[in-house]
Design an enzyme around this catalytic site. Structure first.
Site, PDB file in Angstrom:
ATOM      1  N   CYS A 120      13.384  33.944  19.242  1.00  0.00           N
ATOM      2  CA  CYS A 120      13.505  34.929  20.321  1.00  0.00           C
ATOM      3  C   CYS A 120      14.188  34.303  21.537  1.00  0.00           C
ATOM      4  CB  CYS A 120      12.135  35.515  20.640  1.00  0.00           C
ATOM      5  SG  CYS A 120      12.296  37.164  21.349  1.00  0.00           S
TER       6      CYS A 120
ATOM      7  N   HIS B 155      10.464  37.445  15.609  1.00  0.00           N
ATOM      8  CA  HIS B 155       9.442  36.397  15.512  1.00  0.00           C
ATOM      9  C   HIS B 155       9.011  36.211  14.057  1.00  0.00           C
ATOM     10  CE1 HIS B 155       8.290  36.076  19.861  1.00  0.00           C
ATOM     11  NE2 HIS B 155       8.983  37.199  19.884  1.00  0.00           N
TER      12      HIS B 155
ATOM     13  N   GLU C   8       7.319  33.945  12.800  1.00  0.00           N
ATOM     14  CA  GLU C   8       5.989  33.335  12.688  1.00  0.00           C
ATOM     15  C   GLU C   8       4.876  34.362  12.445  1.00  0.00           C
ATOM     16  OE1 GLU C   8       7.757  33.650  15.417  1.00  0.00           O
ATOM     17  OE2 GLU C   8       6.555  33.886  17.220  1.00  0.00           O
TER      18      GLU C   8
HETATM   19  N1  GLN Z   1      12.479  36.958  27.507  1.00  0.00           N
HETATM   20  C1  GLN Z   1      13.274  37.301  26.372  1.00  0.00           C
HETATM   21  C2  GLN Z   1      13.440  38.801  26.234  1.00  0.00           C
HETATM   22  O1  GLN Z   1      12.661  39.559  26.746  1.00  0.00           O
HETATM   23  C3  GLN Z   1      12.701  36.713  25.095  1.00  0.00           C
HETATM   24  C4  GLN Z   1      11.340  37.217  24.753  1.00  0.00           C
HETATM   25  C5  GLN Z   1      10.641  36.381  23.722  1.00  0.00           C
HETATM   26  O2  GLN Z   1      10.951  35.223  23.526  1.00  0.00           O
HETATM   27  N2  GLN Z   1       9.642  36.952  23.086  1.00  0.00           N
HETATM   28  O3  GLN Z   1      14.341  39.257  25.589  1.00  0.00           O
END
Ligand code: GLN
Length: 563
Positions: free
Chosen positions: A409, A536, A538
């Site tokens: 992410c 994600h 994970e």
């Molecule tokens: N801050 C980034 C976004 O909102 C990544 C978010 C994250 O890593 N879950 O896109």
């Protein structure tokens, strides 16, 4: 059109029973409520999850639920530093990290209804009051709030077709905000029949002094607090560093008014995955099924034993540097840590995780000396400016030195920024999240996020499809399937205005939304393993089924080490 009603009726019928038997009596659902005492973080989540695994292995359909007394509607607005990771379900609920334990241990995909907070309960009660549902009545904690809680537990059991609901009450007995939940679960025994409800209390048996004397008093007090609200626990799960002898067991049983066999010892273990096995040995699940009048079947724990054996006695070993900004709280990235362990199980390999503070990395002049010895680097998800230059440094090092890299992410967004800056020459490339005025916003807000001001539940959340580019590393790791579904939690995306420029310099967009509007996976060729994912991975990893991208990372880390 003709197929839909048939499909609907089939799934409406519990346990696939034929439609011609509509008068079938409703199935009796059993309820196990897990509370905790003495200290917070006592391990109620893992206790619940491990019990869930043992019941599932006995062929029972288990529904896991978390009742969280905090007032937030969900965990999405809480600081991971204080509260640990925010876990995301397939249907996009931002929940407590315990749901992650449930999914990993019981191997189920949970939904929004698995998480009930004070915020959700009061929100529903207040909405009903405004609608006039209680017209004429004075709306009170008992019965309106408690009924709302009970309904959510009962409906959850019914809608999932469960034999057993295991509902964990967050917090510690004695917390003010926990009272309505304790009152609701107290009423459940009366409503559902005493034989159908079981109370499990997880407690601490500390040892003190130079001889490590085992103390039962805190547990007695904690059980007294439960009794004050009308709940007499049936089972005590005792967290302890030393094995309990018969005398101690008898004493706890006597003072807390439970049978000695219902004093379940929960010794600290080397890995949380061995807890179901030690519970099984301690007779926990047999006791529970007996008390609830469930069939006395044997659990098949073969697969689980193999997993534990591989975790405890692996053939290989790798060191992974994990870069994040909340590393002081081991729970902040718990699903990532677990996914790395699962990948270790796949490759018979111990994965030593070295947490690296991204903010400290910003100050480090000798990045080589800090990261050189790792066999792989992971850059964690995140929000806001703090530590991002440290993350970008880590990406650069992994890219240039060809160290296996997985960016998740924010970690993927950092990889894109790093590539834009150092390969494409866009010096001040950045994300508009931290630098709204950058001249090269390679990561920017998605159009559907323009004008969104509320923070709660407004991100791109939950399961989204991702089409894979044939022949890419990602496609290979996923086993050659054309597309996958993964869980998301973010507001920002790769800015399409820069895609061509990045691609021209070699960055591969190997995963995209099916309409190609959103970049979901990036990778770099001529590198042993360099992957960034907007989602994600994970959250979908399981001990018995490591996520393919994590498995790929550890495979590459091993190859690097053996080389
Ligand atoms: N801050 C980034 C976004 O909102 C990544 C978010 C994250 O890593 N879950 O896109």
């Amino acid at each position: 059109m003709t197929a839909a009603p048939a499909a609907a009726s089939a799934s409406d019928t519990p346990e696939g029973a034929p439609n011609s038997a509509p008068s079938q009596p409703e199935k009796t659902v059993r309820y196990i409520f897990v509370t905790g005492g003495v200290v917070s973080s006592i391990g109620k989540g893992i206790t619940s999850a491990a019990l869930g695994r043992l019941l599932r292995n006995r062929g029972l359909k288990v529904a896991m639920q978390k009742l969280d007394p905090y007032i937030n509607v969900d965990a999405g607005t809480m600081n991971p530093y204080q509260h640990g990771e925010c876990f995301v379900t397939d249907d996009g609920a931002e929940t407590d990290l315990d749901l992650g334990h449930y999914e990993r241990f019981v191997d189920v995909n949970l939904t929004r209804s698995a998480s009930v907070t004070t915020g959700v309960v009061y929100g529903a009660v207040i909405a009903k009051e405004r609608r006039g549902d209680y017209l004429g009545g004075t709306v009170q904690v008992i019965p309106h709030v408690t009924n709302e809680i009970k309904e959510r537990v009962i409906n959850y059991g019914r809608s999932t077709g469960a034999d057993v609901v295991i509902a964990e009450v967050g917090g510690t007995v004695g917390d003010i905000e926990g009272l309505p939940f304790l009152e609701a679960i107290r009423q459940m025994r009366r409503d559902q029949g005493p034989g159908n409800v079981l109370y499990v209390h997880v407690t601490l048996i500390p040892d003190v002094g130079p001889w490590g004397e085992v103390k039962t008093k805190p547990t007695q007090h904690s059980v007294m607090r439960l009794r004050e609200v009308g709940i007499a626990p049936d089972v005590l799960v005792c967290r302890t560093r030393r094995p309990l002898n018969d005398e101690q067991r008898e004493k706890i049983a006597l003072f807390c008014d439970v049978a000695p066999e219902a004093v379940i010892e929960a010794m600290d273990t080397e890995t949380i995955y061995s807890i179901p096995l030690s519970f099984e040995e301690g007779g926990f699940a047999d006791l529970v099924t007996r008390r609830l009048g469930l069939p006395q079947t044997e659990a098949n724990l073969e697969e689980w034993r193999t997993i534990v054996e591989r975790i405890l006695r692996p053939k290989h070993e790798v060191n992974v540097g994990v870069v994040g900004k909340y590393i002081q709280n081991g729970d902040a990235y718990i699903s990532i840590a677990e996914a790395l362990k699962h990948a270790g199980v796949t490759h018979d390999c111990r994965v030593n995780i070295h947490w690296i503070d991204s903010e400290e990395l910003e100050e480090v002049t000798d990045i080589e000396g800090t990261l050189r010895d790792f066999d792989a680097v992971v850059v964690c998800p995140g929000f806001g400016a703090r530590g991002i230059e440290g993350k970008i440094q880590a990406v650069r090092f992994a890219r240039e030195r060809k160290i296996p890299y997985l960016g998740i992410c924010f970690g993927m967004q950092m990889a894109v920024i790093e590539y834009a800056r150092h390969v494409c020459g866009l010096k001040d490339a950045n994300t508009t999240e931290v630098a709204p005025d950058t001249s090269h916003p390679v990561i920017a807000l998605m159009p559907d996020q323009y004008g969104v001001t509320d923070k709660g539940a407004t991100m791109r959340l939950g399961l989204w499809p991702c089409a894979l580019t044939p022949g890419s590393l990602a496609a290979r790791l996923y086993g050659g399937v054309p597309s996958v579904e993964e869980r998301h939690r973010h507001r920002f995306e790769v800015n399409n205005a820069y895609r061509d420029q990045l691609a021209a310099q070699g960055l591969i967009f190997s995963g995209q939304s099916p309409d190609h509007r959103l970049a979901e996976i990036v990778e770099i060729p001529d590198h042993p393993f360099f992957i960034g994912t907007q989602f994600h991975p994970e959250f979908r990893s399981r001990p018995n089924r490591a996520h393919p991208l994590f498995a790929g990372l550890i495979e590459a880390a091993l190859a690097r080490r053996i080389k």
